[in-house]
Motif scaffolding. Structure first.
Motif, PDB file in Angstrom:
ATOM      1  N   LEU A   1      -4.510  -6.002  18.523  1.00 28.48           N
ATOM      2  CA  LEU A   1      -3.158  -5.458  18.454  1.00 28.48           C
ATOM      3  C   LEU A   1      -2.891  -4.710  17.151  1.00 28.48           C
ATOM      4  CD1 LEU A   1      -0.966  -8.324  19.994  1.00 28.48           C
ATOM      5  CD2 LEU A   1      -1.893  -6.313  21.112  1.00 28.48           C
ATOM      6  N   VAL A   2      -3.315  -5.289  16.032  1.00 26.00           N
ATOM      7  CA  VAL A   2      -2.996  -4.687  14.740  1.00 26.00           C
ATOM      8  C   VAL A   2      -3.793  -3.406  14.493  1.00 26.00           C
ATOM      9  CG1 VAL A   2      -3.037  -5.035  12.237  1.00 26.00           C
ATOM     10  CG2 VAL A   2      -2.289  -6.885  13.737  1.00 26.00           C
ATOM     11  N   THR A   3      -5.082  -3.396  14.850  1.00 25.98           N
ATOM     12  CA  THR A   3      -5.919  -2.223  14.567  1.00 25.98           C
ATOM     13  C   THR A   3      -5.389  -0.947  15.218  1.00 25.98           C
ATOM     14  OG1 THR A   3      -7.887  -3.617  14.314  1.00 25.98           O
ATOM     15  CG2 THR A   3      -8.251  -1.269  14.691  1.00 25.98           C
ATOM     16  N   PRO A   4      -5.193  -0.914  16.550  1.00 27.06           N
ATOM     17  CA  PRO A   4      -4.672   0.327  17.140  1.00 27.06           C
ATOM     18  C   PRO A   4      -3.252   0.635  16.700  1.00 27.06           C
ATOM     19  CG  PRO A   4      -4.738  -1.414  18.795  1.00 27.06           C
ATOM     20  CD  PRO A   4      -5.455  -1.932  17.577  1.00 27.06           C
ATOM     21  N   ALA A   5      -2.459  -0.407  16.392  1.00 23.72           N
ATOM     22  CA  ALA A   5      -1.092  -0.160  15.943  1.00 23.72           C
ATOM     23  C   ALA A   5      -1.090   0.562  14.597  1.00 23.72           C
ATOM     24  CB  ALA A   5      -0.327  -1.475  15.830  1.00 23.72           C
ATOM     25  N   ILE A   6      -1.975   0.148  13.684  1.00 28.43           N
ATOM     26  CA  ILE A   6      -2.091   0.851  12.404  1.00 28.43           C
ATOM     27  C   ILE A   6      -2.582   2.275  12.639  1.00 28.43           C
ATOM     28  CG2 ILE A   6      -3.316   0.916  10.196  1.00 28.43           C
ATOM     29  CD1 ILE A   6      -3.371  -2.118  10.235  1.00 28.43           C
ATOM     30  N   GLY A   7      -3.559   2.433  13.544  1.00 33.01           N
ATOM     31  CA  GLY A   7      -4.047   3.768  13.870  1.00 33.01           C
ATOM     32  C   GLY A   7      -2.943   4.649  14.422  1.00 33.01           C
ATOM     33  N   ASP A   8      -2.034   4.063  15.212  1.00 29.30           N
ATOM     34  CA  ASP A   8      -0.921   4.831  15.773  1.00 29.30           C
ATOM     35  C   ASP A   8       0.035   5.329  14.696  1.00 29.30           C
ATOM     36  OD1 ASP A   8      -1.898   4.425  18.302  1.00 29.30           O
ATOM     37  OD2 ASP A   8      -0.564   2.746  18.768  1.00 29.30           O
TER      38      ASP A   8
ATOM     39  N   ALA B   1       6.109  -2.320  16.694  1.00 32.41           N
ATOM     40  CA  ALA B   1       6.114  -3.747  17.041  1.00 32.41           C
ATOM     41  C   ALA B   1       4.697  -4.307  17.061  1.00 32.41           C
ATOM     42  CB  ALA B   1       6.791  -3.958  18.391  1.00 32.41           C
ATOM     43  N   GLY B   2       3.756  -3.548  17.615  1.00 35.04           N
ATOM     44  CA  GLY B   2       2.370  -4.003  17.685  1.00 35.04           C
ATOM     45  C   GLY B   2       1.717  -4.130  16.333  1.00 35.04           C
ATOM     46  N   PHE B   3       2.256  -3.434  15.340  1.00 35.67           N
ATOM     47  CA  PHE B   3       1.748  -3.528  13.977  1.00 35.67           C
ATOM     48  C   PHE B   3       2.427  -4.666  13.203  1.00 35.67           C
ATOM     49  CE2 PHE B   3       3.284  -1.905   9.760  1.00 35.67           C
ATOM     50  CZ  PHE B   3       2.180  -2.294   9.016  1.00 35.67           C
TER      51      PHE B   3
ATOM     52  N   GLY C   1      -1.485   2.709   5.179  1.00 39.40           N
ATOM     53  CA  GLY C   1      -1.689   1.737   4.111  1.00 39.40           C
ATOM     54  C   GLY C   1      -0.404   1.432   3.364  1.00 39.40           C
ATOM     55  N   LYS C   2       0.426   2.452   3.178  1.00 36.39           N
ATOM     56  CA  LYS C   2       1.706   2.249   2.503  1.00 36.39           C
ATOM     57  C   LYS C   2       2.599   1.315   3.307  1.00 36.39           C
ATOM     58  CE  LYS C   2       4.708   5.542   2.842  1.00 36.39           C
ATOM     59  NZ  LYS C   2       5.413   6.836   2.675  1.00 36.39           N
ATOM     60  N   TRP C   3       2.622   1.490   4.637  1.00 33.15           N
ATOM     61  CA  TRP C   3       3.484   0.652   5.474  1.00 33.15           C
ATOM     62  C   TRP C   3       2.982  -0.780   5.530  1.00 33.15           C
ATOM     63  CZ3 TRP C   3       7.549   3.073   5.203  1.00 33.15           C
ATOM     64  CH2 TRP C   3       7.623   4.456   5.379  1.00 33.15           C
ATOM     65  N   LEU C   4       1.658  -0.979   5.394  1.00 33.35           N
ATOM     66  CA  LEU C   4       1.131  -2.335   5.273  1.00 33.35           C
ATOM     67  C   LEU C   4       1.711  -3.009   4.026  1.00 33.35           C
ATOM     68  CD1 LEU C   4      -2.655  -1.907   6.133  1.00 33.35           C
ATOM     69  CD2 LEU C   4      -0.999  -3.243   7.410  1.00 33.35           C
ATOM     70  N   GLY C   5       1.682  -2.277   2.909  1.00 33.83           N
ATOM     71  CA  GLY C   5       2.202  -2.823   1.668  1.00 33.83           C
ATOM     72  C   GLY C   5       3.688  -3.111   1.735  1.00 33.83           C
ATOM     73  N   VAL C   6       4.447  -2.213   2.344  1.00 39.89           N
ATOM     74  CA  VAL C   6       5.898  -2.392   2.458  1.00 39.89           C
ATOM     75  C   VAL C   6       6.211  -3.620   3.322  1.00 39.89           C
ATOM     76  CG1 VAL C   6       8.034  -1.402   3.354  1.00 39.89           C
ATOM     77  CG2 VAL C   6       6.436   0.037   2.081  1.00 39.89           C
ATOM     78  N   THR C   7       5.515  -3.745   4.452  1.00 34.32           N
ATOM     79  CA  THR C   7       5.738  -4.891   5.335  1.00 34.32           C
ATOM     80  C   THR C   7       5.410  -6.200   4.631  1.00 34.32           C
ATOM     81  OG1 THR C   7       5.153  -3.518   7.243  1.00 34.32           O
ATOM     82  CG2 THR C   7       5.202  -5.891   7.584  1.00 34.32           C
ATOM     83  N   ALA C   8       4.272  -6.233   3.923  1.00 34.17           N
ATOM     84  CA  ALA C   8       3.877  -7.443   3.202  1.00 34.17           C
ATOM     85  C   ALA C   8       4.894  -7.791   2.120  1.00 34.17           C
ATOM     86  CB  ALA C   8       2.492  -7.250   2.585  1.00 34.17           C
ATOM     87  N   PHE C   9       5.426  -6.782   1.419  1.00 34.82           N
ATOM     88  CA  PHE C   9       6.410  -7.033   0.371  1.00 34.82           C
ATOM     89  C   PHE C   9       7.695  -7.611   0.965  1.00 34.82           C
ATOM     90  CE2 PHE C   9      10.175  -5.603  -1.979  1.00 34.82           C
ATOM     91  CZ  PHE C   9       9.930  -6.187  -3.214  1.00 34.82           C
TER      92      PHE C   9
END
Length: 412
Positions: free
Chosen positions: A58-65, A275-277, A71-79
């Protein structure tokens, strides 16, 4: 397109499983109950096997989408997830420090609660279903593959991950979701028959009530903030997450509730790619409800057993606990097991205190989990708004389903 009939029907089945589990636990003979414990053991083992694959799928294709800038949105979500977790812990600590001196009264012996496993029911047999890799490995692999997809010109790997997502979702729809109510029935059957939950609740009843009220306050605050930022009705957003909340009450597992949380989040108008991400990611790193419960019960144990409490030192414990929670596997009791090392090293809990902490936490584990997954929906609403603002230089390729959900959001 909407999935509300699905979530409403599941809500009814989950509630029925909870009620029947408690009722049957009052009169079921032990051999019959162990049949359901055997099923629960097998189902739990299968969940442990499929969860890492579910995260990758779920996470891999969602990040690809998400395209470039993922990478920035990963950091924002984690923060955001970390900030939410720390806020929950600090809120719980100050409420506990202000109320426990008069709420809990004097010291008393509570060591008798420290061995819940002695009365727990077990199945007739169990099967080992070792996952291909661990949850943290799955997250790292999903991050690397997902971000990598956004950096290469070809789309072969992206299509492969889309196919894997389709396979995982079919397993979820045909196996996991139909069996969830039966699994929940077994969970509450066991809790009722082993009697430990009654002992814990009666001893810490005031703390249990306080934890429940604070978790509701936390959810209201999360959705007020998310609703204000996204200009959405927070009451409607929170109402749409009710099936996820109740399902998590039954499963006590953020990871097992991912399929339902996804559906509820999409019903809130969040694009499928977002949502999938966000949801599978937050199921592992956002444990605000669990942190709140750990803080409330650890301070309660320290208060009634006479352990000294250093305010500044405890705030450091909360900050470290927020990081430690990332290692929680998203299964029943995972958060407290991940926190044991920090409880021992930073708060000085001995074996008895740790065992007591585990007993009290697991007895009402589901309330923290339900707060976790419901809060994930608020983060998804915020991220959907944030990602939607990034501009024409970072286009998102949306599926027809995403477009339909966007239209529904606009109409609502």
């Amino acid at each position: 397109m909407t999935k509300k009939p699905f979530t409403s029907h599941l809500l009814v089945r989950v509630l029925l499983g909870i009620v029947l589990g408690i009722a049957c636990g009052l009169f079921f003979p032990e051999p019959v109950a162990r049949v359901f414990m055997t099923f629960n053991g097998l189902f739990s083992a299968f969940l442990g096997f499929i969860i890492p694959l579910l995260i990758v799928g779920l996470v891999t294709p969602a990040i690809g989408d998400l395209g470039r800038g993922a990478g920035k949105w990963l950091g924002v979500t984690a923060f955001i997830a970390y900030a939410s977790t720390i806020f929950a812990g600090v809120l719980a600590f100050y409420v506990a420090r202000a109320s426990y001196p008069w709420l809990l009264g004097g010291e008393r012996d509570v060591a008798a609660l420290a061995s819940p496993e002695e009365s727990a029911l077990t199945g007739f047999f169990s099967l080992e279903m070792e996952p291909v890799f661990g949850v943290m490995t799955a997250l790292l692999l999903a991050f690397c593959l997902g971000v990598g997809i956004t950096l290469i010109p070809g789309d072969t790997l992206h299509r492969t991950m889309d196919d894997l997502r389709g396979i995982i979702m079919r397993i979820v729809e045909l196996v996991i979701i139909p069996l969830l109510p039966l699994y929940i029935f077994g969970m509450f059957l066991s809790l009722t028959m082993n009697g430990q939950i009654l002992t814990v609740v009666s001893t810490f009843l005031k703390v249990v009530v306080l934890a429940f009220l604070l978790s509701l306050l936390l959810l209201v605050l999360q959705y007020v903030v998310a609703g204000a930022y996204a200009r959405r009705n927070p009451a409607a957003l929170l109402k749409n997450m009710l099936p996820a909340y109740v399902t998590a009450l039954g499963t006590s597992s953020s990871a097992a509730t991912i399929p339902v949380t996804l559906r509820c989040t999409e019903n809130n108008g969040v694009r499928g790619s977002v949502a999938g991400f966000v949801i599978p990611l937050c199921a592992t790193i956002h444990l605000a409800g669990s942190t709140m419960k750990i803080v409330l019960f650890s301070v309660a144990i320290m208060t009634i057993t006479g352990m000294p409490i250093d305010n500044l030192g405890y705030l450091g414990f909360i900050l470290m606990l927020g990081i430690t929670m990332v290692a929680a596997p998203g299964v029943p009791g995972g958060a407290i097991m991940a926190a044991v090392g920090v409880l021992q090293s930073m708060l000085g809990f001995d074996e008895t205190a740790v065992a007591l902490m585990i007993a009290t936490y697991i007895a009402i584990d589901s309330f923290g989990t339900a707060t976790n997954v419901t809060g994930d929906g608020a983060i998804a609403v915020v991220m959907d708004k944030l990602i939607g603002r990034r501009g024409a230089t970072e286009p998102v390729e949306e599926t027809p389903e995403d477009l339909a959900l966007s239209d529904a959001r606009t109409a609502g």
